[in-house]
Design a protein around this motif. Structure first.
Motif, mmCIF file in Angstrom:
data_model
loop_
_atom_site.group_PDB
_atom_site.id
_atom_site.type_symbol
_atom_site.label_atom_id
_atom_site.label_comp_id
_atom_site.label_asym_id
_atom_site.label_seq_id
_atom_site.Cartn_x
_atom_site.Cartn_y
_atom_site.Cartn_z
ATOM 1 N N PHE A 238 0.848 -1.186 0.000
ATOM 2 C CA PHE A 238 0.000 0.000 0.000
ATOM 3 C C PHE A 238 0.888 1.241 0.000
ATOM 4 O O PHE A 238 1.849 1.328 0.768
ATOM 5 C CB PHE A 238 -0.923 0.014 1.221
ATOM 6 C CG PHE A 238 -2.180 -0.772 1.036
ATOM 7 C CD1 PHE A 238 -3.288 -0.190 0.442
ATOM 8 C CD2 PHE A 238 -2.255 -2.095 1.439
ATOM 9 C CE1 PHE A 238 -4.456 -0.913 0.256
ATOM 10 C CE2 PHE A 238 -3.417 -2.823 1.256
ATOM 11 C CZ PHE A 238 -4.519 -2.232 0.664
ATOM 12 N N TYR A 239 0.557 2.183 -0.890
ATOM 13 C CA TYR A 239 1.311 3.430 -1.005
ATOM 14 C C TYR A 239 0.422 4.606 -0.607
ATOM 15 O O TYR A 239 -0.698 4.747 -1.109
ATOM 16 C CB TYR A 239 1.797 3.629 -2.446
ATOM 17 C CG TYR A 239 2.867 2.653 -2.874
ATOM 18 C CD1 TYR A 239 4.214 2.961 -2.703
ATOM 19 C CD2 TYR A 239 2.544 1.426 -3.440
ATOM 20 C CE1 TYR A 239 5.205 2.069 -3.096
ATOM 21 C CE2 TYR A 239 3.521 0.524 -3.829
ATOM 22 C CZ TYR A 239 4.848 0.851 -3.654
ATOM 23 O OH TYR A 239 5.825 -0.025 -4.035
ATOM 24 N N HIS B 188 0.109 5.053 -11.068
ATOM 25 C CA HIS B 188 0.912 4.023 -11.733
ATOM 26 C C HIS B 188 1.167 2.836 -10.804
ATOM 27 O O HIS B 188 1.531 1.750 -11.265
ATOM 28 C CB HIS B 188 2.241 4.607 -12.237
ATOM 29 C CG HIS B 188 3.168 5.055 -11.155
ATOM 30 N ND1 HIS B 188 3.079 6.284 -10.551
ATOM 31 C CD2 HIS B 188 4.219 4.428 -10.569
ATOM 32 C CE1 HIS B 188 4.025 6.411 -9.636
ATOM 33 N NE2 HIS B 188 4.737 5.289 -9.639
ATOM 34 N N GLN B 189 0.962 3.026 -9.468
ATOM 35 C CA GLN B 189 1.130 1.892 -8.554
ATOM 36 C C GLN B 189 -0.063 0.935 -8.602
ATOM 37 O O GLN B 189 0.089 -0.257 -8.346
ATOM 38 C CB GLN B 189 1.295 2.389 -7.106
ATOM 39 C CG GLN B 189 2.577 3.174 -6.848
ATOM 40 C CD GLN B 189 2.304 4.668 -6.817
ATOM 41 O OE1 GLN B 189 1.300 5.139 -7.350
ATOM 42 N NE2 GLN B 189 3.216 5.416 -6.204
ATOM 43 N N GLY B 190 -1.247 1.492 -8.923
ATOM 44 C CA GLY B 190 -2.439 0.653 -8.931
ATOM 45 C C GLY B 190 -3.664 1.452 -8.528
ATOM 46 O O GLY B 190 -3.619 2.682 -8.405
ATOM 47 N N PRO B 191 -4.785 0.779 -8.293
ATOM 48 C CA PRO B 191 -6.020 1.475 -7.925
ATOM 49 C C PRO B 191 -5.924 2.092 -6.533
ATOM 50 O O PRO B 191 -5.308 1.525 -5.626
ATOM 51 C CB PRO B 191 -7.072 0.363 -7.966
ATOM 52 C CG PRO B 191 -6.316 -0.886 -7.703
ATOM 53 C CD PRO B 191 -4.976 -0.691 -8.351
ATOM 54 N N VAL B 192 -6.543 3.250 -6.370
ATOM 55 C CA VAL B 192 -6.617 3.894 -5.061
ATOM 56 C C VAL B 192 -7.842 3.307 -4.357
ATOM 57 O O VAL B 192 -8.969 3.754 -4.569
ATOM 58 C CB VAL B 192 -6.724 5.424 -5.189
ATOM 59 C CG1 VAL B 192 -6.785 6.080 -3.811
ATOM 60 C CG2 VAL B 192 -5.523 5.960 -5.977
ATOM 61 N N ALA C 128 -2.939 3.777 -2.534
ATOM 62 C CA ALA C 128 -2.977 2.971 -3.750
ATOM 63 C C ALA C 128 -2.522 1.552 -3.428
ATOM 64 O O ALA C 128 -1.699 1.319 -2.534
ATOM 65 C CB ALA C 128 -2.092 3.584 -4.826
ATOM 66 N N PHE C 129 -3.030 0.621 -4.201
ATOM 67 C CA PHE C 129 -2.880 -0.805 -3.939
ATOM 68 C C PHE C 129 -2.052 -1.450 -5.038
ATOM 69 O O PHE C 129 -2.482 -1.540 -6.179
ATOM 70 C CB PHE C 129 -4.295 -1.397 -3.876
ATOM 71 C CG PHE C 129 -4.376 -2.887 -3.718
ATOM 72 C CD1 PHE C 129 -3.782 -3.531 -2.655
ATOM 73 C CD2 PHE C 129 -5.111 -3.645 -4.619
ATOM 74 C CE1 PHE C 129 -3.901 -4.903 -2.495
ATOM 75 C CE2 PHE C 129 -5.241 -5.011 -4.476
ATOM 76 C CZ PHE C 129 -4.632 -5.642 -3.410
ATOM 77 N N ARG C 130 -0.851 -1.902 -4.704
ATOM 78 C CA ARG C 130 0.015 -2.610 -5.646
ATOM 79 C C ARG C 130 -0.049 -4.090 -5.351
ATOM 80 O O ARG C 130 0.309 -4.542 -4.263
ATOM 81 C CB ARG C 130 1.459 -2.108 -5.508
ATOM 82 C CG ARG C 130 2.475 -2.866 -6.383
ATOM 83 C CD ARG C 130 2.297 -2.544 -7.847
ATOM 84 N NE ARG C 130 3.340 -3.113 -8.683
ATOM 85 C CZ ARG C 130 3.191 -4.195 -9.452
ATOM 86 N NH1 ARG C 130 2.047 -4.851 -9.474
ATOM 87 N NH2 ARG C 130 4.188 -4.629 -10.208
ATOM 88 N N TRP C 131 -0.547 -4.857 -6.315
ATOM 89 C CA TRP C 131 -0.727 -6.307 -6.138
ATOM 90 C C TRP C 131 -0.160 -7.013 -7.356
ATOM 91 O O TRP C 131 -0.485 -6.688 -8.498
ATOM 92 C CB TRP C 131 -2.219 -6.616 -5.968
ATOM 93 C CG TRP C 131 -2.557 -8.048 -5.734
ATOM 94 C CD1 TRP C 131 -1.840 -8.967 -5.042
ATOM 95 C CD2 TRP C 131 -3.741 -8.730 -6.184
ATOM 96 N NE1 TRP C 131 -2.491 -10.181 -5.030
ATOM 97 C CE2 TRP C 131 -3.661 -10.059 -5.716
ATOM 98 C CE3 TRP C 131 -4.860 -8.336 -6.925
ATOM 99 C CZ2 TRP C 131 -4.648 -10.999 -5.982
ATOM 100 C CZ3 TRP C 131 -5.842 -9.279 -7.176
ATOM 101 C CH2 TRP C 131 -5.745 -10.587 -6.708
ATOM 102 N N ILE D 223 3.280 0.651 5.404
ATOM 103 C CA ILE D 223 2.824 1.559 4.359
ATOM 104 C C ILE D 223 4.035 2.250 3.723
ATOM 105 O O ILE D 223 4.957 2.685 4.419
ATOM 106 C CB ILE D 223 1.874 2.622 4.962
ATOM 107 C CG1 ILE D 223 0.579 1.969 5.449
ATOM 108 C CG2 ILE D 223 1.576 3.716 3.948
ATOM 109 C CD1 ILE D 223 -0.324 1.465 4.361
ATOM 110 N N LEU D 224 4.041 2.363 2.401
ATOM 111 C CA LEU D 224 5.156 2.979 1.688
ATOM 112 C C LEU D 224 4.775 4.371 1.202
ATOM 113 O O LEU D 224 3.597 4.705 1.066
ATOM 114 C CB LEU D 224 5.573 2.095 0.508
ATOM 115 C CG LEU D 224 6.178 0.742 0.898
ATOM 116 C CD1 LEU D 224 6.257 -0.177 -0.302
ATOM 117 C CD2 LEU D 224 7.554 0.927 1.521
ATOM 118 N N ASP D 225 5.791 5.172 0.931
ATOM 119 C CA ASP D 225 5.602 6.551 0.486
ATOM 120 C C ASP D 225 5.387 6.570 -1.027
ATOM 121 O O ASP D 225 6.315 6.332 -1.804
ATOM 122 C CB ASP D 225 6.832 7.383 0.866
ATOM 123 C CG ASP D 225 6.654 8.865 0.580
ATOM 124 O OD1 ASP D 225 5.676 9.244 -0.109
ATOM 125 O OD2 ASP D 225 7.493 9.654 1.047
ATOM 126 N N GLY D 226 4.156 6.861 -1.445
ATOM 127 C CA GLY D 226 3.830 6.847 -2.859
ATOM 128 C C GLY D 226 4.380 8.017 -3.639
ATOM 129 O O GLY D 226 4.290 8.024 -4.876
#
Length: 661
Positions: free
Chosen positions: A211-212, A256-260, A276-279, A345-348
């Motif tokens: 998660f970003y 660009h990471q994925g859906p919010v 945002a969700f990176r999977w 949680i990562l910094d988007g």
């Protein structure tokens, strides 16, 4: 899938076959579930085949604790977090042990320290998946079997349902003769064997979700910050048809990471808490090609080539062949991570915190023909401590794998019957390692009559969760009271934090009995592990007493646990209770609603492969069919019949000895 000629041909013709059947249905022939819902089956599509496999990925590899661990970090600090939630509990045998013998040059990332978040996550946490989802598999070399041929075994642990998630199938065509279990919607055998090889899978338990935290320019969510500049977001309108109501439209914003997935309309609250969700499973992949090739495979080389197509969900594939080879490979597309990356949680706003590389497939943990004569996996840690990549997951299994390996080590002339016995093994290693310590902390002088009885039952218990065991019931009731009492600081339905694992909990109760977390929120007293153990014992005995009063019978384990196989629509009259031993953390991992959804044993004899396959439920999905749920009275039970398993013995692969299959 459609870009590969072989898999395109497979799903296109499979889809045509499904639609031919759907087109043949009239109202009378519709399954009754459709009639209850007032719904006609839609035409099948190639996309539906793909979505089936993505649905399995959602079940198996969407687990994550990013939000929970970020919240826990703010609550307890990094040293305590590492104590309570270690990446590796260093217990049991890893799936592959090549200590100091990993002969490849690993991918290295930059050395910029990972930014650890310092604030709370202001969105609710949600339980992701069920901890009872897991699997066992193992392969025994011919050097340890009675016939001199390898034995391959597999039992995936999933939700027990009627109709079953699996169906037995035999596909025979030019260039292919394969048997095993498939999923409705999958144009291949997923777990099975052919004339030359057999394979099985367990979940590989790897963290492939991040998660970003996204910084948007304003409430429009049209632009977001990335490396110091504003980037355009992408909007997708999802159309959701609702029966009897207006169509619902949901606008999903993508970075660009994925859906919010947490936005201003869903728990985001404000612009500072949008995620945002990176999977990994959002990436394109062609797992179907893996099974297409496995179905036609002839040797270990074919097995390895087939697995090169497999990205997600990560699986531990076991293999055996009539040539005598056995092997295991932890296969998936896994990001290369720095220490602690993906845990919080990562910094988007910084692309430096995004995935930069993936572990090359030939550097995944794997083994072939190990000297010990077997290989196995039960969702435990995948590799020894010298494996040069950081590994993290929601949790790893600590007990089933050790019991399996202990039994396999002791066997010399193993038979299929030995394998059946092991798949149904109910030995509770967790109890064997914890109960003596728990009992030593009790004060028997203050027992009530009910507590005296429980103490006597537990003192004489043999640690087997057999169907008629009362000791198993008392122990499991005690344990179910102990976990939330031990970690009451983290029990909050509004802000859920995944509790420390069973193994870590027992370890800390033994080794650090004065840990501050053993104080209970409900009292102001300074308490230790001893008080937690004593109070939870009383609560466990109370739970058993209440159950006995409600049911007017002895708390035999199968009855107290109350395993039920539910209908997929949760129609209670169509669900079936069954008396079954085992539990989570036990090789026979049958809990109340989950368990071995398919059991398979394959003897890879040169004169003709023999195999046995069983699963709960029947081969037919139609409730009125005699093959929907075959009722039988299992050995050793007197009261409640078991929905079984259609026993099938496949000999030489060329014929089916039981037409129910």
């Amino acid at each position: 899938m459609e870009s590969n000629p072989a898999s395109f041909n497979a799903i296109t013709n499979y889809t045509a076959g499904v639609n031919a059947y759907i087109s043949s249905l009239n109202y009378e022939k519709l399954p009754f579930e459709y009639k209850l819902l007032g719904y006609q089956p839609e035409q099948w599509s190639n996309l539906d085949c793909a979505m089936l496999l993505k649905n399995m990925a959602q079940t198996l590899n969407m687990g994550e604790k990013d939000k929970e661990m970020t919240r826990a970090l703010a609550m307890v600090g990094k040293p305590m977090l590492d104590l309570l939630w270690p990446d590796n509990e260093n217990v049991g045998d890893p799936i592959v042990d090549r200590t100091n013998n990993w002969k490849f040059k690993p991918v290295k990332l930059d050395t910029i320290p990972l930014a650890v978040p310092d604030g709370l996550v202001d969105v609710p946490s949600h339980r992701m998946g069920n901890k009872d989802v897991g699997s066992n598999n193992w392969v025994v070399s011919g050097s340890k079997t009675a016939t001199g041929a390898p034995l391959l075994c597999n039992d995936p642990h999933l939700n027990l349902s009627l109709p079953s998630i699996w169906f037995a199938i035999h596909l025979n065509a030019p260039g292919m003769n394969v048997m095993g279990a498939s999923l409705p919607g999958a144009p291949s055998v997923i777990i099975g064997f052919n004339d030359s090889i057999a394979w099985g899978v367990t979940n590989a338990q790897r963290d492939v979700v991040d998660f970003y935290r996204i910084k948007f320019k304003d409430n429009k969510l049209d632009e977001y910050m990335s490396d110091g500049s504003w980037k355009k977001s992408r909007k997708v309108i999802e159309k959701i048809d609702v029966k009897g109501q207006a169509t619902f439209y949901d606008t999903v914003t993508y970075t660009h990471q994925g859906p919010v997935v947490y936005d201003l309309s869903f728990h985001g609250k404000d612009l500072d808490n949008l995620y945002a969700f990176r999977w990994l499973s959002h990436d394109g992949s062609n797992e179907l090609q893996t099974f297409y090739e496995l179905n036609r495979g002839r040797n270990h080389s074919d097995f390895m080539k087939a697995l090169d197509h497999f990205n997600t969900p990560g699986q531990n594939f076991v293999f055996a062949s009539t040539a005598g080879d056995i092997a295991i490979r932890v296969q998936g597309k896994f990001p290369v991570r720095r220490k602690d990356e993906g845990k919080f949680i990562l910094d988007g706003t910084k692309t430096q915190q995004e995935w930069k590389a993936f572990i090359p497939f030939d550097q995944n943990a794997m083994d072939k023909n190990p000297a010990r004569g077997f290989t196995s996996s039960a969702n435990q840690y995948p590799a020894d401590a010298t494996y040069p990549y950081y590994i993290n997951a929601s949790s790893y299994e600590a007990y089933r794998n050790r019991r399996i390996n202990s039994v396999l080590t002791s066997l010399t002339k193993a038979t299929p019957q030995d394998m059946m016995k092991l798949q149904q093994d109910t030995y509770n290693l967790k109890a064997a390692e914890s109960l003596p310590y728990f009992l030593s902390n009790l004060d028997s002088t203050s027992f009530t009559e009910s507590e005296k009885k429980a103490w006597k039952v537990l003192k004489s218990w043999d640690y087997y969760n057999n169907v008629d065991s009362e000791g198993a019931s008392y122990y499991e009731a005690w344990w179910d009271a102990m976990m939330p009492l031990t970690w009451d600081e983290f029990v909050d339905e509004n802000n859920y934090i995944d509790l420390p694992t069973t193994f870590t909990t027992i370890k800390l109760l033994k080794e650090q009995p004065t840990l501050p977390f053993f104080d209970m929120k409900s009292t102001n007293e300074i308490e230790t592990a001893r008080e937690v153990i004593r109070k939870s014992f009383k609560l466990g005995v109370d739970a058993i007493e209440k159950w006995q009063k409600d049911h007017n019978e002895y708390p035999k384990w199968a009855d107290y646990k109350g395993t039920v196989i539910n209908h997929l629509m949760q129609l209670q009259p169509l669900g079936v209770r069954t008396r079954a031993g085992g539990n989570h953390d036990i090789v026979n991992a049958t809990t109340r609603t989950h368990g071995p959804s398919w059991r398979m044993i394959v003897s890879l004899e040169k004169t003709g492969i023999k195999a046995w396959g069983v699963y709960p439920g029947g081969q037919s999905g139609r409730v009125g069919s005699k093959y929907y749920a075959k009722h039988d009275r299992p050995m050793g039970t007197r009261k409640i019949s078991l929905v079984t398993i259609l026993p099938c013995q496949y000999v030489n692969v060329n014929c089916i000895s039981n037409n129910n299959s």
